[in-house]
Design an enzyme around this catalytic site. Sequence first.
Site, PDB file in Angstrom:
ATOM      1  CG  HIS A 131      35.034   7.086   3.806  1.00  7.35           C
ATOM      2  ND1 HIS A 131      33.821   6.725   4.284  1.00  7.35           N
ATOM      3  CD2 HIS A 131      34.906   7.081   2.454  1.00  7.35           C
ATOM      4  CE1 HIS A 131      32.983   6.498   3.285  1.00  7.35           C
ATOM      5  NE2 HIS A 131      33.636   6.702   2.171  1.00  7.35           N
ATOM      6  CE  LYS A 526      24.500  11.934   8.480  1.00  4.30           C
ATOM      7  NZ  LYS A 526      23.467  12.857   7.960  1.00  4.30           N
TER       8      LYS A 526
END
Length: 859
Positions: A131, A526
């Site tokens: 990532h 999120k």
Amino acid sequence: MRTLGGLLGRVLSAVDPSLLDDVEHLRALTIAAYEDDDQQRFEEAEALVESFTPERAEQVARAFTAYFHLVNLAEEQHRIRRLRERDVPGRAETRTDTFAGAITQLTSEVGAEETARRVAALRFHPVLTAHPTEARRPAISGAIRRIAELLAERDDPRLGYAAGLENERRLLEEIDTLWRTSPLRAQKPTPVDEVRTAMNVFDTSLFQVVPRVYRALDDWLLGDEAGKAPAVAKAFVRYGSWIGADRDGNPFVTAKVTRQAAQIASEHVLLGYEHAATRIGRTLTISAEDTPPSAALTDLWARQRALAGFAADELEQRSHTEPHRRALLFVTRRIIATRTRDADLAYESPEELLGELRIIQSSLREGGADRAASGELQHLIWQVETFGFHLADLEVRQHSKVHRQVLEELRSGSPRSELADEVLEVFHTISALQKRFGVDAARRYIVSFTQSAEDLANVYELAKRALGSAEAAPVLDVIPLFETFADLNNSTDILDGLIELEPVKARLAATGRRLEVMLGYSDSSKDVGPVSATLALYDAQSRIAAWAKRNDIELTLFHGRGGALGRGGGPANEAVLAQPPHSVEGRFKLTEQGEVIFAQYGDQTIAARHLEQMASATLLAEAPSNQARNEQASVTYSALATRLDEASRARFFELVKADGFAQWFGRVTPQEEVGLLSLGSRPARRGLSLESLEDLRAIPWVFAWSQARVNLTGWFGLGTALASIGDAELLHKAYNEWPLFGTMIDNVQMSLAKTDERLARRYLALDSREDLAQLVLDEMALTREQVLLTSGHTELLEGRAVLQRAVQLRSPYVDALSLLQLRALREIRATGSADAEDRPHRLMLLAVNGVAAGLQNTG
């Protein structure tokens, strides 16, 4: 820090004395503004930054970034010193984050026999991912490592005067190189580049560290017999990797790349075995007269001779009276043959290699050479047990909607698209890797955004279609990844359907009913905000653990944690101890992402400490006292959890569901510009434009807010939630008694400590939506107030003095870089420039690198 800062000053002065003057002037202003909360000094710093020429602004940004790289090294070296200072007799037993302390406590609670069983069954499974949170170029990382080696040399008390001068000369040389190396990548790394970057960590640290950690455990378990008696510590670490296999949203990860990733990893681990076996073999000069070979070793040598008589003759000539040495050196020949794919000599499996190593070890022991049997040879055995021939279990990941799309296409009978060809080719790749390296090399297949059991069944159908039949398909353990709030709530219903699938029933029967379930921290945060996500993840774990017990499943929960707090970050060992009862059971698996890989594993001493901490926490998570504490707290504070969840989620939705929020977010943070930075191979968003929050990946969502000095993803909604309770005494009691809540409050303190309201105001003023800006600022102030009230502290991080001091030392320097970044952003917003090569974008990206280095946990 003073030494390194002074050396950097000498380097800058040699480049341009006026550059050092500008750096020092800005540094003095931001320090005064921070320490005295002096608004005038802050405005003077801002004016100074605006007065720089474009070239000087870039030079100053690079200078502050170089300084942070050096500060990070100073802190790392200090940590290493402290670890060594603590390494004294009797000290480890007093700390529960050590093997000695954890085993001592566990023994007092469950007895020696049960403790021994749990230690033998221990499993820690880190999974390395690519990532894009590691903002440094590999060239920068290389320079940093060389400086770290010189700092370690400087700590040696035997370093003489002349050697000290030479050390300083070399430090200046490396710091000058660091300064002159461009911090920006010319192009995005490919997935194969990311694989090779991870291999640097394996070569320099992991390969050597893992047996050291096992040895530390073995020494404690064996006591006075350590190093002589047969090892009792098991190889409890297994590494996984998504690098080169995670294709969710990354079109650059193809089946071909996955094969390359596996080949590169195998090459590195087999080279590691080759070098280790050669080194050990050359020193195993034990004569047959003193240590006669066992019958099994004599038989092994006969088999080795039959495989390659010429090689055996050569080794016998050199080591005629040293049977153990020649047998091990022949093993080295076979390892080389395995790496070069010489079918005549190659090992068919790691088990075959282990079998020969154990014959040599047993022969040494039978001949009385117990220490040689239990020494470096045992380390090699542990390494092979840990890494096999594949180094890390390669885990494929793909989005559920891709599977649905491809199956729809295949069932329709229409011509196959490129996407369908690629998806099917992945299963051929998995099959090939299993044949070459063994089933464990590539059997896990993770389904992102699992919403039904059908999403999991689709993988088995695709494998069957790819290989022609279920019998020809590779062995697969299909792992659901629950990421959204709704999917976490529906997890056990989906799992009920999963275990009814015929391929899953067969795997459960073959593995002793073992099953993995993955939990996504990034997207859940999120989706509903950090507070609700934390509570939802805990609740999901409790329900999944209870489900596993009802269904006689040996469950491993796989935690998709990131480095930042908005992605499940924070001290991982503390997080383990705050898990629900029966959700760990001696097995802990998590992702180690981006910057975390280098922070945790870049230095051998720190890597060994990290593995020991995580293993100790995994053992103690199921200690009766820890279980009782978590269980009691979850009952006592269940109503409080519900109220916190509802209030925080409502507040979070008030912000993120406001009209135009996604576009506003893109304008008040450097989100678009972060996408231009060549951090990783994967695109920053799923669509072509940012129309809604769902289009954005969790990583740039976190990264952008941290760059804007708001860190919103780590705390937003908590202040409102705490204030809604209206009972400071209850909250303080929960902080002390409820591990999950206490950990969350402490992590938020760290997140808030790295925010800066003055800078946040300036970022939020980049757009005209004063309503959204004020909402964020109000929540920031309320959260700070409520967190201090809840913890009983008068200032943030009061209970973590070392961390508090580190943040206070860093913050003024990060402020300088943030002001430079703001200058660039204002110019970009004013001109509407989209040219990633122009001066403002370049300054922007240089500042992003610097802020990332200063804040450390950025994404």
